[in-house]
Structure formats: structure tokens, C-alpha cells
Design an enzyme around this catalytic site. Structure first.
Site: not given
Ligand code: NAP
Ligand code: GDD
Length: 362
Positions: A127, A129, A166
């Protein structure tokens, strides 16, 4: 027929990746954990597909991970998308986040090694992050004039400076992936993905929280006969929007509106995951759009798309949503992925925002 195992199939990315692999005629093994409620809403359309098998397992339980791998030793690809993926939650549940997001990856890597599955390619969901508060700089457009504003970016060379439990867990999993690649010869790649969103995004991430609120608010207005022109005549108090004393709608409560994120569309990013595993050599790649926008800009486009210009009246900044440590600026440079994988994002920021608002309105 190629077989792929997806840990995290019920998540946003897992569902898009499963769609993509099925289109490519893979057999998909999706791992879901036991929970008391149904978590398959994002994969409802494919659970009965003849090429999909759902198996039960938890990534924190090494025993269950190894049994799944043992049953599917012929898998060509394993994708680890499972995580406790919410940054704010990770401050409240750091140990759980560590077990799932950090150690879970190790359970898969060790399982692949113990079973000598060296022909199986592994993908780790790293990520942006992990960069945390760090970025690199270069002068914009003109290398010679140091007075020009600098461009800030993160790429594969940028050092990690993680700002949350995280992100620290993701760094551990990322380094573990590299170790098993270099030390045990696994074909293990990590995608350093910047934020990616879409209509399937979880409702407590900021983009979806905004578009879901707008969808619910517009539906409430329609139900109560507020015309599009009438939206600007609505009254507000500190916490609510109202038509009369009896007809109120809670304002949208958010935290830091000034954070910059590089937001792309999840479907495009899952294609990059697959492309990484089609390479002969494993490697790490940054995946992003190269553009950065504030939460405020997201709000502006989202509200404007339903005809609301003065959105500030409808939003409350609530310190409850601030984090103990914030990542202020993310903007990726994915030149490596463009060059080596031939990957480019297909959706613009504005497309993404409008797509999400439209889906939440319908
Ligand atoms: P998500 O919607 O939160 O999905 C997470 C998945 O992990 C869900 O299927 C969840 O299952 C499963 N999971 C959680 N705990 C588990 C456990 N103990 N054993 C098996 N499965 C488990 O996340 P996403 O947005 O699809 O992201 C996919 C991956 O990419 C994650 O690793 C995230 O950290 C990473 N990532 C995401 C972003 C982004 O912007 N979306 C960016 C960078 C990296 P349940 O449905 O049961 O909760
Ligand atoms: N969730 C959330 N809720 N975020 C908020 C809010 C709120 O009410 N208000 C402001 N924010 C700001 C957060 O402080 C952050 O700076 C930004 O919005 C994005 O927050 P999220 O959407 O929660 O995403 P993230 O950037 O913290 O994390 C996501 O992206 C990562 C990759 O950079 C997640 O998908 C992570 O799993 C992923 O790795």
C-alpha cells in the site's frame, strides 16, 4: 484451465479481481472467513458460477491457510488481498491489524515454501500508506530552474515512513514478500497500490462515505418533494438540514478535508495485479494515477454533480474522525508499471467521482 486462489475475495478488490479472472477463464478459489453475517454481497453475482469455489479459512490461522494451499497445490496464482484495511480502525485495534494485515501474509508465504509450491506465483497487496509522511521531489517541468515549484511524488525508490499500525503491518508483509522472493526463490510480487475506489468501496472509507451520503440525501429530498432548485433553500442548524422542524436530515460528518490522495478506479488496479503475475520475473510495482486531489476537491465534484454548489453548509468537520497521525500527501509515479507491464489507468478522477455518485443515486 489456470487456477487462482484469492484471499479476501469478499472485499472490494477481491470481487473485481474475481470478475477479471473469470473473464480470463480461470478457476477461482475464493477464501472467506466465518462470520455471523453474510459478507458475500460484492460477489453475489458469481458465487454460483461453475468456475468459482468458495472455501472457508482465516488468514490469521496458519493451519487453515496451509490446508487450503495443500488442497490447491496446482494453483498457478495466489493473491493475498485479505486485510484489516481501515487505517483509522488500525489505531483502535492495532494487534488485530498486525495479525491479519502483517502476519497473515507470512502464513501464506511460509505455507507456499513448506509445500514447495515454487511454480505458484504470489501477489501481495502492499500500500501507498507505507510511504506515510515521506515523498521525493523533483523540479517541475524544468530541471535547471530551482525557483520553479517542486513536484512531490512517491515511487518504488521512495523510503517508507509509515504513520499507522496498518501501514507498519503492511511494511512488514512487504519486506517479508521480498525476503521469500530473494531467500526462497518464490515468484512473489508486491503491488504498492495507491487509493483505489469505486461503487463497491466499503462505506466507511471517505470517498464512499461521501457518495453514499449524497445518494441518501437526494433520495430523502425526492421523497419530501424538494425540487432541484429547492436544494439551495433548505435550512440548516449545526448538525442537521431541515425542511420543517419534523423533517430533518443529519449533515455529513467528516475529519481532515485537506489530505491529498492519488485516487484511481479499483477495476483498473486489479488488472495491474494480474499483469504483475504474468511476468517471468517477480518484482514490486507502484500503481497509481499520478494525480493528487484533496478530500475537499472530491467533495466539490461530488456535490456539484448533483447540482449543489455550496456544499460546505451540508458538511460538519468532526474531530472524532481525525487520526492520531495523518498521511498528508500521496501522489504516485507509476513509470515502472507503465514501461514494464504496459499498464495505465483508464479512468480519470472526475470519472471516478461521478461514477460513484451516480451508482449511489440509483
Ligand atoms: P477490503 O474491501 O477491506 O477487503 C478486505 C478483505 O479481507 C475482505 O474480503 C475481508 O473479509 C478479508 N479479511 C479480513 N480479515 C480476514 C481474515 N482474518 N482472514 C481472511 N480474510 C480476511 O479491502 P480492499 O479495498 O478490497 O483492499 C484489498 C487489499 O489491498 C487489502 O489488503 C488492502 O489493505 C490493500 N490495499 C487497498 C487499497 C485501496 O485503496 N483499496 C490500496 C492499497 C492496498 P470480510 O469480507 O469477511 O471482512
Ligand atoms: N475514512 C475516513 N472517514 N477518512 C476521512 C474522513 C472520514 O470521515 N474524513 C476525512 N478523511 C480523510 C482521512 O483522514 C484520510 O486522510 C483520507 O480522508 C482518506 O481516508 P480513507 O478513505 O479512510 O483512506 P486511507 O487513505 O486512509 O486508506 C486507504 O488507502 C490506502 C492506500 O493509500 C485504504 O484503502 C487502505 O487500506 C489503503 O492501503
Amino acid at each position: 484451465m489456470k487456477k487462482a486462489i484469492i484471499f479476501g475475495i469478499t472485499g472490494q478488490d477481491g470481487s473485481h479481481l474475481a470478475d477479471l479472472l473469470l473473464e480470463k477463464e480461470y478457476q477461482v478459489i475464493g477464501v472467506t472467513r466465518r462470520v455471523s453475517v453474510d459478507t458475500t454481497s460484492r460477489i453475489k453475482h458469481l458465487v454460483n458460477h461453475e468456475n468459482v469455489t468458495i472455501v472457508s479459512g482465516d488468514i490469521t490461522d496458519a493451519h487453515s491457510v496451509i490446508n487450503i494451499l495443500k488442497d490447491h497445490q496446482d494453483a498457478a496464482e495466489v493473491y493475498n488481498l485479505a486485510a484489516q484495511s481501515h487505517v483509522a480502525v488500525s489505531f483502535k485495534q492495532p494487534a488485530l491489524t498486525w495479525d491479519i494485515t502483517g502476519k497473515g501474509c507470512l502464513n501464506i508465504l511460509q505455507g507456499l515454501t513448506d509445500l514447495q509450491m515454487t511454480n505458484t506465483k504470489f501477489y501481495q497487496a502492499s500500500s501507498s500508506e507505507m510511504f506515510g509522511s515521506n515523498y521525493d521531489t523533483r523540479s517541475q517541468d524544468n530541471d535547471f530552474d530551482s525557483r520553479l515549484p517542486v513536484e512531490k511524488y512517491q515511487n518504488e525508490e521512495t523510503k517508507f515512513l509509515p504513520q499507522s499500525p496498518y501501514a507498519i503491518s503492511k511494511c512488514a508483509a512487504h519486506y517479508m514478500t521480498r525476503l521469500y522472493r530473494e531467500g526462497y526463490g518464490l515468484h512473489a510480487s508486491a503491488g504498492i497500490l495507491f487509493n483505489h475506489e469505486g461503487p463497491r468501496r466499503g462505506e466507511n472509507f471517505v470517498t464512499r462515505k461521501i457518495t453514499k451520503w449524497i445518494g441518501d440525501f437526494i433520495k430523502w429530498c425526492i421523497t419530501n418533494d424538494v425540487s432541484p432548485k429547492g436544494l439551495h433553500d433548505l435550512l440548516t442548524n449545526d448538525n442537521e438540514i431541515y425542511i420543517t422542524e419534523g423533517l430533518k436530515f443529519p449533515k455529513l460528518r467528516l475529519g481532515n478535508l485537506d489530505a491529498y490522495r492519488d485516487w484511481g478506479f479499483a477495476g483498473d488496479y486489479c488488472e495491474a495485479m494480474w499483469m504483475m503475475l504474468q511476468q517471468d520475473e517477480p518484482d514490486d510495482y507502484v500503481i497509481c494515477t499520478g494525480e493528487t486531489h484533496t478530500v475537499r476537491e472530491f467533495l466539490s465534484i461530488a456535490f456539484n454533480s448533483v447540482g449543489i454548489k455550496e456544499w460546505e453548509d451540508f458538511v460538519v468537520v468532526d474531530p472524532e474522525f481525525y487520526r492520531p497521525a495523518e498521511v498528508d500527501y500521496l501522489r504516485g509515479d507509476c513509470s515502472k508499471a507503465k514501461e514494464k507491464l504496459g499498464w495505465t489507468p483508464k479512468h480519470t478522477f472526475e470519472d471516478l467521482v461521478k461514477m460513484m455518485v451516480m451508482r449511489d443515486l440509483s
